[in-house]
Design a protein around this motif. Structure first.
Motif, PDB file in Angstrom:
ATOM      1  N   PRO A 167      10.079  13.526   1.444  1.00 14.38           N
ATOM      2  CA  PRO A 167       9.212  14.607   1.003  1.00 14.38           C
ATOM      3  C   PRO A 167       7.697  14.425   1.169  1.00 14.38           C
ATOM      4  CG  PRO A 167      10.856  14.404  -0.522  1.00 14.38           C
ATOM      5  CD  PRO A 167      10.991  13.053   0.383  1.00 14.38           C
ATOM      6  N   MET A 168       7.454  13.130   1.381  1.00 12.28           N
ATOM      7  CA  MET A 168       6.019  13.000   1.612  1.00 12.28           C
ATOM      8  C   MET A 168       5.468  13.463   3.077  1.00 12.28           C
ATOM      9  SD  MET A 168       5.267   9.174  -0.135  1.00 12.28           S
ATOM     10  CE  MET A 168       6.272   8.494  -1.512  1.00 12.28           C
TER      11      MET A 168
ATOM     12  N   ASP B 142      11.951   9.264   0.076  1.00 10.90           N
ATOM     13  CA  ASP B 142      10.564   9.399   0.623  1.00 10.90           C
ATOM     14  C   ASP B 142      10.132  10.548   1.241  1.00 10.90           C
ATOM     15  OD1 ASP B 142       9.813   7.685  -1.490  1.00 10.90           O
ATOM     16  OD2 ASP B 142       9.519   6.031  -0.139  1.00 10.90           O
TER      17      ASP B 142
ATOM     18  N   THR C 204       0.818  -1.441   0.030  1.00 11.33           N
ATOM     19  CA  THR C 204       0.012  -0.242   0.034  1.00 11.33           C
ATOM     20  C   THR C 204       0.957   1.292  -0.108  1.00 11.33           C
ATOM     21  OG1 THR C 204      -0.257  -0.264   2.362  1.00 11.33           O
ATOM     22  CG2 THR C 204      -1.938  -1.200   1.231  1.00 11.33           C
ATOM     23  N   PRO C 205       0.452   2.279  -0.628  1.00  7.97           N
ATOM     24  CA  PRO C 205       1.294   3.442  -0.476  1.00  7.97           C
ATOM     25  C   PRO C 205       1.652   3.921   0.798  1.00  7.97           C
ATOM     26  CG  PRO C 205      -0.754   3.738  -2.132  1.00  7.97           C
ATOM     27  CD  PRO C 205      -0.815   2.485  -1.265  1.00  7.97           C
TER      28      PRO C 205
ATOM     29  N   PHE D  41      -1.148   9.460   6.095  1.00  6.88           N
ATOM     30  CA  PHE D  41      -2.413  10.232   6.399  1.00  6.88           C
ATOM     31  C   PHE D  41      -2.977   9.476   7.524  1.00  6.88           C
ATOM     32  CE2 PHE D  41      -2.471  12.215   1.994  1.00  6.88           C
ATOM     33  CZ  PHE D  41      -2.317  13.367   2.533  1.00  6.88           C
ATOM     34  N   PHE D  42      -3.109   8.105   7.059  1.00  6.51           N
ATOM     35  CA  PHE D  42      -3.707   7.119   8.147  1.00  6.51           C
ATOM     36  C   PHE D  42      -3.409   7.418   9.473  1.00  6.51           C
ATOM     37  CE2 PHE D  42      -5.060   2.966  10.276  1.00  6.51           C
ATOM     38  CZ  PHE D  42      -6.103   2.917   9.800  1.00  6.51           C
TER      39      PHE D  42
ATOM     40  N   SER E  12       5.811  15.991   4.121  1.00  7.84           N
ATOM     41  CA  SER E  12       5.134  17.421   3.871  1.00  7.84           C
ATOM     42  C   SER E  12       3.752  17.633   3.895  1.00  7.84           C
ATOM     43  CB  SER E  12       6.022  18.327   2.782  1.00  7.84           C
ATOM     44  OG  SER E  12       5.490  17.533   1.709  1.00  7.84           O
ATOM     45  N   VAL E  13       3.118  16.375   3.419  1.00  2.00           N
ATOM     46  CA  VAL E  13       1.561  16.500   3.217  1.00  2.00           C
ATOM     47  C   VAL E  13       0.934  16.514   4.724  1.00  2.00           C
ATOM     48  CG1 VAL E  13       1.582  15.224   1.218  1.00  2.00           C
ATOM     49  CG2 VAL E  13       1.487  14.002   3.200  1.00  2.00           C
TER      50      VAL E  13
ATOM     51  N   ILE F 297       2.172   7.273   1.284  1.00  3.95           N
ATOM     52  CA  ILE F 297       1.578   8.332   1.247  1.00  3.95           C
ATOM     53  C   ILE F 297       0.048   8.419   2.128  1.00  3.95           C
ATOM     54  CG2 ILE F 297       0.335   8.663  -0.738  1.00  3.95           C
ATOM     55  CD1 ILE F 297       1.480  11.734  -0.350  1.00  3.95           C
ATOM     56  N   LEU F 298      -0.649   7.349   1.994  1.00  4.72           N
ATOM     57  CA  LEU F 298      -1.735   6.804   2.618  1.00  4.72           C
ATOM     58  C   LEU F 298      -1.641   6.697   4.112  1.00  4.72           C
ATOM     59  CD1 LEU F 298      -4.198   5.000   0.224  1.00  4.72           C
ATOM     60  CD2 LEU F 298      -4.736   7.162   1.773  1.00  4.72           C
ATOM     61  N   GLN F 299      -0.338   5.912   4.187  1.00  2.20           N
ATOM     62  CA  GLN F 299      -0.207   5.215   5.487  1.00  2.20           C
ATOM     63  C   GLN F 299      -0.015   6.479   6.421  1.00  2.20           C
ATOM     64  OE1 GLN F 299       2.937   2.625   4.685  1.00  2.20           O
ATOM     65  NE2 GLN F 299       1.841   1.156   3.805  1.00  2.20           N
TER      66      GLN F 299
END
Lengths: 221, 221
Positions: A161-162, A159, A65-66, A72-73, A164-165, A68-70
């Motif tokens: 930079p992710m 990775d 799984t990505p 956020f999760f 930053s979201v 970036i979603l992890q």
């Protein structure tokens, strides 16, 4: 659009400071990943079938799984259960767990590459499980894993930079902020690219050197 | 609100998002495959100029982060008068990036074709194009397919980043839904599961099948 050197000089110190944060994020994330990854790998070698199965599935899930979603999760789900995590903590947990799954595969490969005779020798000289791993198995399993581990160190760095979201103050976040304030995106994003290129190329060659050094050190050449 | 009613209310958004992710996946996979083969072959060429260009391309795209490349294409390219829509920018960035990783796979696979196969095609005086097309590349593809399976999963995960430049893919929809409903566990959890199921139960079995077919055609099964 012209490249503005004055603007570059003005924002460069800020970007370099942010680079320190990026390196720190990568370093902390990697340490977490290295420790948890080892636990994941060892958990898959215990005689408890159900534990092995669960850890195997968790690792597979994280790996497919990505990231970036992890991120956020981890960041958004905590508060639903009354657990507020700062962006740094959430980011480190997410990136650490993600790479732990990858590193566990590297360790597993390393451990499985040890000839069966080594294990038998451990049993023969009456070593405990912990002693066998610490004195015999892991020292031999780590050198062949170094190339793989090093690649993931570079990957984890690329990775970051992710992060930053969710607002971790690293290089990408700094570039977004500088770009937004001045309505100039050319210089900040290009600087980020150049910094990444320099660091990852240097790191890659350093890792190659380190791998050779440790192999010689352990008399494997 | 139960999870079932949550799904019946918002399920269509996940489906829309998953479809966009699917289209992004296939577009970037096609681009990555083309780039990987072109640059992988060029890296083996004896012409130093094109060879060093290909090496520079691969090092550049592997050395800088995908997110940085994506933002650079999206925010900086328009400043030079090249405006691409976000959908195109998304799969372009992912395809260019993963293509660089794929180029290494192609290069390695071609080098792994046994020397005798080259000699046999010289002996039959096949033209260079025919030699590559009929003898070397089919065998190289059979060798590198397992690695491409992993790369395809990496690619699927990478497409999640295009949501950050407002391509309405699965990640983007989950984020939007989270912002409007605040049901983080369900929104991000559902998206994670969709990614997991597509990687584990769609992409992996397809690649396995393809590997089997190729192996049979090579007479290795």
């Amino acid at each position: 659009m012209q490249w503005d050197w004055e603007f570059t000089a003005e924002i460069l110190p800020k970007m370099l400071w942010a680079t320190v944060n990026t390196l720190m994020a990568a370093g902390i994330g990697y340490v977490i990943a290295a420790v948890i990854g080892l636990l994941f790998a060892l958990a898959q070698r215990t005689p408890f079938r159900s534990l092995t199965f669960i850890v195997r599935e968790v690792v597979e899930f994280i790996r497919s799984t990505p990231l970036i979603l992890q991120i956020f999760f981890v960041y958004y789900v905590g508060p639903e259960y009354g657990l507020w995590l700062s962006p740094w903590v959430a980011g480190m947990i997410a990136i650490g767990l993600h790479y732990a799954a990858y590193l566990s595969e590297v360790y597993r490969g390393g451990i499985e590459s040890i000839p069966k005779g080594q294990w038998e020798a451990c049993t023969a000289i009456n070593l405990t499980m912990a002693q066998s791993y610490r004195r015999i198995i892991l020292p031999q399993a780590i050198p062949p894993s170094i190339a793989g581990m090093g690649n993931y160190l570079v990957s984890i760095f690329k990775d970051t930079p992710m992060l930053s979201v969710i607002g971790v103050e690293e290089l990408m976040q700094a570039a977004n902020a500088v770009g937004g304030q001045n309505y100039r995106y050319l210089e900040p994003y290009t600087i980020v690219g150049v910094i990444f290129l320099i660091i990852s190329l240097t790191a890659a060659s350093a890792i190659r050197g380190f791998e050779g050094w440790i192999r010689r050190k352990l008399g494997m050449e | 609100m139960s999870y079932i009613s949550f799904l019946s209310e918002h399920g269509s958004r996940f489906i829309d998002g998953a479809l966009i992710t699917g289209v992004q996946f296939f577009c970037s996979l096609a681009l990555a495959a083309v780039i990987a083969h072109v640059f992988g072959l060029v890296m083996l060429s004896s012409n130093t100029v094109v060879k060093s260009f290909a090496i520079a391309y691969v090092e550049f795209f592997r050395g800088t982060s995908l997110l940085v490349q994506l933002f650079w294409l999206f925010y900086v390219l328009p400043l030079f008068g090249i405006t691409l829509n976000n959908f195109l920018t998304g799969f372009l960035a992912v395809g260019l990036n993963l293509g660089a990783y794929g180029a290494e796979l192609v290069r390695g696979a071609i080098l792994s074709v046994p020397r005798g196969q080259w000699e046999a095609s010289y002996a039959l005086s096949l033209s260079p194009a025919k030699r590559m097309r009929r003898i070397i590349i089919p065998q190289a593809i059979a060798t590198m397919l397992p690695a491409w399976g992993n790369l395809a999963i990496e690619l699927l995960k990478s497409t999640a980043l295009v949501g950050l430049i407002a391509v309405p893919d699965l990640m983007f929809q989950a984020r939007e839904l989270n912002n409007s409903t605040y049901l983080s566990t369900w929104t991000f959890g559902t998206a994670l599961i969709i990614y997991y199921v597509s990687a584990r139960f769609l992409i992996t079995p397809c690649m396995r099948r393809l590997e089997k077919i190729m192996a049979r055609r090579m007479g290795r099964a």
